[in-house]
Design a protein around this motif. Structure first.
Motif, PDB file in Angstrom:
ATOM      1  N   PRO A  12       0.779  -1.234   0.000  1.00  0.00           N
ATOM      2  CA  PRO A  12       0.000   0.000   0.000  1.00  0.00           C
ATOM      3  C   PRO A  12       0.816   1.293   0.000  1.00  0.00           C
ATOM      4  N   ALA A  88       0.933  -1.078  -7.496  1.00  0.00           N
ATOM      5  CA  ALA A  88       0.466  -0.753  -6.139  1.00  0.00           C
ATOM      6  C   ALA A  88      -0.351  -1.903  -5.564  1.00  0.00           C
ATOM      7  N   GLY A  89      -0.243  -2.089  -4.269  1.00  0.00           N
ATOM      8  CA  GLY A  89      -1.058  -3.110  -3.587  1.00  0.00           C
ATOM      9  C   GLY A  89      -0.746  -4.501  -4.105  1.00  0.00           C
ATOM     10  N   ASP A  90      -1.763  -5.246  -4.459  1.00  0.00           N
ATOM     11  CA  ASP A  90      -1.601  -6.567  -5.059  1.00  0.00           C
ATOM     12  C   ASP A  90      -1.910  -6.448  -6.555  1.00  0.00           C
ATOM     13  N   VAL A  93      -5.489  -7.269  -7.765  1.00  0.00           N
ATOM     14  CA  VAL A  93      -6.659  -6.587  -7.214  1.00  0.00           C
ATOM     15  C   VAL A  93      -6.808  -5.252  -7.952  1.00  0.00           C
ATOM     16  N   PHE A  94      -7.700  -5.197  -8.895  1.00  0.00           N
ATOM     17  CA  PHE A  94      -7.954  -4.000  -9.700  1.00  0.00           C
ATOM     18  C   PHE A  94      -6.674  -3.354 -10.244  1.00  0.00           C
ATOM     19  N   THR A 118      -2.694  -5.914  -0.286  1.00  0.00           N
ATOM     20  CA  THR A 118      -3.645  -5.033  -0.957  1.00  0.00           C
ATOM     21  C   THR A 118      -4.105  -3.919  -0.013  1.00  0.00           C
ATOM     22  N   SER A 119      -4.249  -2.740  -0.579  1.00  0.00           N
ATOM     23  CA  SER A 119      -4.737  -1.607   0.222  1.00  0.00           C
ATOM     24  C   SER A 119      -6.143  -1.892   0.745  1.00  0.00           C
ATOM     25  N   LEU A 169     -12.877   0.637  -3.959  1.00  0.00           N
ATOM     26  CA  LEU A 169     -11.631   1.212  -4.466  1.00  0.00           C
ATOM     27  C   LEU A 169     -11.983   2.083  -5.664  1.00  0.00           C
ATOM     28  N   MET A 170     -11.144   3.052  -5.936  1.00  0.00           N
ATOM     29  CA  MET A 170     -11.362   3.972  -7.060  1.00  0.00           C
ATOM     30  C   MET A 170     -12.765   4.570  -7.000  1.00  0.00           C
ATOM     31  N   ILE A 196     -10.364   6.522   3.793  1.00  0.00           N
ATOM     32  CA  ILE A 196      -8.940   6.545   4.158  1.00  0.00           C
ATOM     33  C   ILE A 196      -8.142   6.877   2.906  1.00  0.00           C
ATOM     34  N   TRP A 198      -4.460   7.738   1.091  1.00  0.00           N
ATOM     35  CA  TRP A 198      -3.020   7.487   1.199  1.00  0.00           C
ATOM     36  C   TRP A 198      -2.672   6.605   2.401  1.00  0.00           C
ATOM     37  N   ALA A 199      -3.395   5.511   2.554  1.00  0.00           N
ATOM     38  CA  ALA A 199      -3.183   4.634   3.705  1.00  0.00           C
ATOM     39  C   ALA A 199      -1.743   4.136   3.799  1.00  0.00           C
ATOM     40  N   ALA A 227      -8.236   6.812  -2.399  1.00  0.00           N
ATOM     41  CA  ALA A 227      -8.768   6.520  -1.071  1.00  0.00           C
ATOM     42  C   ALA A 227      -9.636   5.270  -1.098  1.00  0.00           C
ATOM     43  N   LEU A 228      -9.818   4.727   0.090  1.00  0.00           N
ATOM     44  CA  LEU A 228     -10.670   3.566   0.284  1.00  0.00           C
ATOM     45  C   LEU A 228     -11.942   4.045   0.949  1.00  0.00           C
TER      46      LEU A 228
HETATM   47  N1  SAH Z   1      -3.882  -3.156  -6.742  1.00  0.00           N
HETATM   48  C1  SAH Z   1      -4.198  -2.126  -5.788  1.00  0.00           C
HETATM   49  C2  SAH Z   1      -5.439  -1.342  -6.178  1.00  0.00           C
HETATM   50  C3  SAH Z   1      -5.284  -0.596  -7.486  1.00  0.00           C
HETATM   51  S1  SAH Z   1      -6.672   0.340  -7.929  1.00  0.00           S
HETATM   52  C4  SAH Z   1      -4.315  -2.754  -4.390  1.00  0.00           C
HETATM   53  O1  SAH Z   1      -4.334  -3.966  -4.264  1.00  0.00           O
HETATM   54  O2  SAH Z   1      -4.321  -1.991  -3.411  1.00  0.00           O
HETATM   55  C5  SAH Z   1      -6.250   1.915  -7.275  1.00  0.00           C
HETATM   56  C6  SAH Z   1      -7.112   2.248  -6.084  1.00  0.00           C
HETATM   57  O3  SAH Z   1      -6.642   1.542  -4.955  1.00  0.00           O
HETATM   58  C7  SAH Z   1      -7.089   3.677  -5.662  1.00  0.00           C
HETATM   59  O4  SAH Z   1      -8.013   4.444  -6.419  1.00  0.00           O
HETATM   60  C8  SAH Z   1      -7.535   3.572  -4.218  1.00  0.00           C
HETATM   61  O5  SAH Z   1      -8.920   3.370  -4.122  1.00  0.00           O
HETATM   62  C9  SAH Z   1      -6.865   2.302  -3.800  1.00  0.00           C
HETATM   63  N2  SAH Z   1      -5.564   2.499  -3.131  1.00  0.00           N
HETATM   64  C10 SAH Z   1      -4.377   1.988  -3.491  1.00  0.00           C
HETATM   65  N3  SAH Z   1      -3.431   2.319  -2.613  1.00  0.00           N
HETATM   66  C11 SAH Z   1      -4.044   3.066  -1.661  1.00  0.00           C
HETATM   67  C12 SAH Z   1      -3.601   3.696  -0.462  1.00  0.00           C
HETATM   68  N4  SAH Z   1      -2.323   3.626  -0.059  1.00  0.00           N
HETATM   69  N5  SAH Z   1      -4.501   4.372   0.265  1.00  0.00           N
HETATM   70  C13 SAH Z   1      -5.797   4.448  -0.109  1.00  0.00           C
HETATM   71  N6  SAH Z   1      -6.260   3.875  -1.223  1.00  0.00           N
HETATM   72  C14 SAH Z   1      -5.393   3.189  -1.988  1.00  0.00           C
END
Ligand code: SAH
Length: 472
Positions: A12, A88-90, A93-94, A118-119, A169-170, A196, A198-199, A227-228
């Protein structure tokens, strides 16, 4: 031989939330393709000679961009490269990781997936929201808020009737729509909601409310993407479970040194420590002196000593040749490092300590020449510029004079302006002097030890307010 593509999940944002395998893949990579949401600190794990491709900067249109990325992955792999696609994240996941995987499969390029945190789950935990809880939610549902743009509709009646936690998400552009649809389809307007942003990062922000008022509150607090959006009773747990850390929200820049005590102390107090990269040292082929003619060895820095040992061993000598010499370390830090190498120095001072003949060892550009100076290595400044807008930082920390040189090596005029907003912390007088010599004119805060640095930061802490800085 074709290479391999790794679809790698970065987590994240906080660099320490990368997996161990993820870190190793970054270290092994020949080329890394990364995008906008990636924390540039992760790139410090790469080899200095590896290529970085910022695919966030390619043409704006999504479709074009994705196809260009797909083709780049194939092309690099066919060149025999170890390719990392950092997401970003996994990645699954999107993250369009599935599409990239399909494309690679179609083009018979070897690829693997390295999962990331994943975030959608970790981002909630960062503010004390467990995504499930025996008393509140026995399932969770991760949903894209971006569907409408693709002409698809979410199944709102179904979503609204789920008992479990909903995570969008998004979803920020569609926040009002999400709340309206959930209420219209049967959720009570008083259902708790958290947003949330920029978690796990220094600029993490949260706002809580209900389906009825969250959109208004988010606007008032200026919380937007990325944000989430979390909907469900688990949100109420944040009051009890939100971590309280003395430096949460503090963003500091320091030289890259993954295992440094400074980094871990900051991190453990909730600060986000990002890196600027250090020079790498290249030992020089030196002509070893006749040791008999010297009485003293003055060591300007520990790398110089390491490089000397390398040269000696290469030429069939070892430390026993130095047994007769007295050792002087240029400062306490050098003395400490020599101690770790089995040498207890006789003196700590920056000039010769004896009246006998002294050999000084140091870096090639230290300006020291002359027959009694031996340059044992050359610092090769990393060509990669500091990839941060410096006004993002509350403080920039300089543990050594060498770190000052590395920092200013790629500093632009714009960055010099930006850093006027930061607190500059020098660890010791010499470091402060090096900053002055490098043309840094703003006030310099001195801190002798790591604990002093922490104290300074804690006393200046202004968190959760993006526009403030430690000087004000
Ligand atoms: N693959 C990523 C998601 C990608 S889609 C995952 O698994 O986290 C992009 C969306 O993820 C952003 O619009 C937001 O909703 C969310 N996101 C990713 N990182 C984030 C973070 N650090 N804080 C808050 N939302 C986050």
């Amino acid at each position: 031989m074709t290479g391999r593509v790794t679809l790698l999940g970065a987590g994240p944002g906080n660099p320490e939330l990368l997996t161990l395998l993820g870190k190793r893949r970054l270290q092994e990579a020949d080329v890394v393709l990364y995008d906008r949401l990636i924390n540039p600190s992760l790139l410090a794990f790469m080899r200095a000679d590896a290529e970085r491709v910022d695919v966030g900067k390619l043409p704006r249109f999504h479709k074009v961009k994705q196809s260009v990325i797909n083709q780049l992955l194939v092309d690099y792999a066919r060149d025999g490269k170890q390719v990392v696609r950092l997401k970003a994240g996994d990645p699954y996941v999107f993250g369009r990781g599935g599409e990239e995987g399909q494309f690679l499969h179609q083009h018979r390029v070897k690829f693997e997936i390295v999962p990331g945190l994943t975030s959608a789950i970790t981002g909630l935990a960062a503010v004390g929201i467990p995504i499930t809880h025996r008393d509140y939610a026995s399932s969770f549902h991760v949903i894209t808020g971006h569907h409408q743009a693709d002409g698809q509709q979410l199944d709102w009646p179904n979503i609204a009737h789920q008992e479990g936690t909903l995570v969008f998400l998004m979803g920020m552009a569609a926040l009002e729509e999400i709340c309206t649809q959930l209420v219209a389809n049967g959720r009570t307007a008083s259902t708790p909601v958290a947003i949330i942003q920029w978690a796990t990062q220094w600029r993490q922000q949260m706002v809580t409310g209900t389906l009825a008022n969250i959109a208004e509150r988010a606007t008032a607090k200026k919380i937007g993407a990325p944000a989430l959006i979390v909907v469900g009773n688990v949100v109420t747990l944040t009051q009890a479970l939100q971590p309280e850390l003395s430096l949460q929200g503090t963003h500091v820049l320091l030289p890259y040194s993954a295992s440094s005590r400074l980094f871990t102390k900051l991190q453990d107090r909730g600060a986000t420590a990002d890196f600027y990269e250090r020079a790498t040292s290249r030992p020089l082929a030196v002509t070893l002196p006749d040791w008999q003619s010297y009485q003293e060895l003055l060591v300007l820095d520990s790398q110089a000593y390491d490089a000397l040992l390398t040269a000696m061993v290469d030429q069939g000598q070892d430390q026993r040749q130095l047994a007769r010499l007295s050792f002087t370390a240029a400062n306490q830090a050098v003395a400490k490092r020599l101690r770790r190498r089995g040498i207890i120095v006789d003196a700590v001072q920056s000039t010769a300590a004896t009246t006998g003949k002294t050999l000084t060892i140091g870096e090639a550009n230290q300006g020291n020449t002359g027959e009694n100076f031996l340059a044992t290595y050359r610092a090769v400044v990393r060509s990669t510029a500091i990839s941060w807008p410096l006004e993002q930082f509350q403080a920039i920390i300089f543990p050594s004079s060498a770190s000052v040189h590395d920092f200013v090596a790629t500093l632009t005029d714009t960055q010099r302006q930006q850093m006027l907003h930061c607190t500059v912390i020098a660890m010791g007088n010499q470091v402060a002097r090096a900053l002055r010599q490098a043309g840094i004119t703003q006030p310099i805060v001195q801190a002798k030890t790591i604990d002093d640095v922490i104290d300074q930061l804690e006393s200046r802490r202004v968190s959760h307010d993006k526009n403030s800085n430690l000087n004000s």
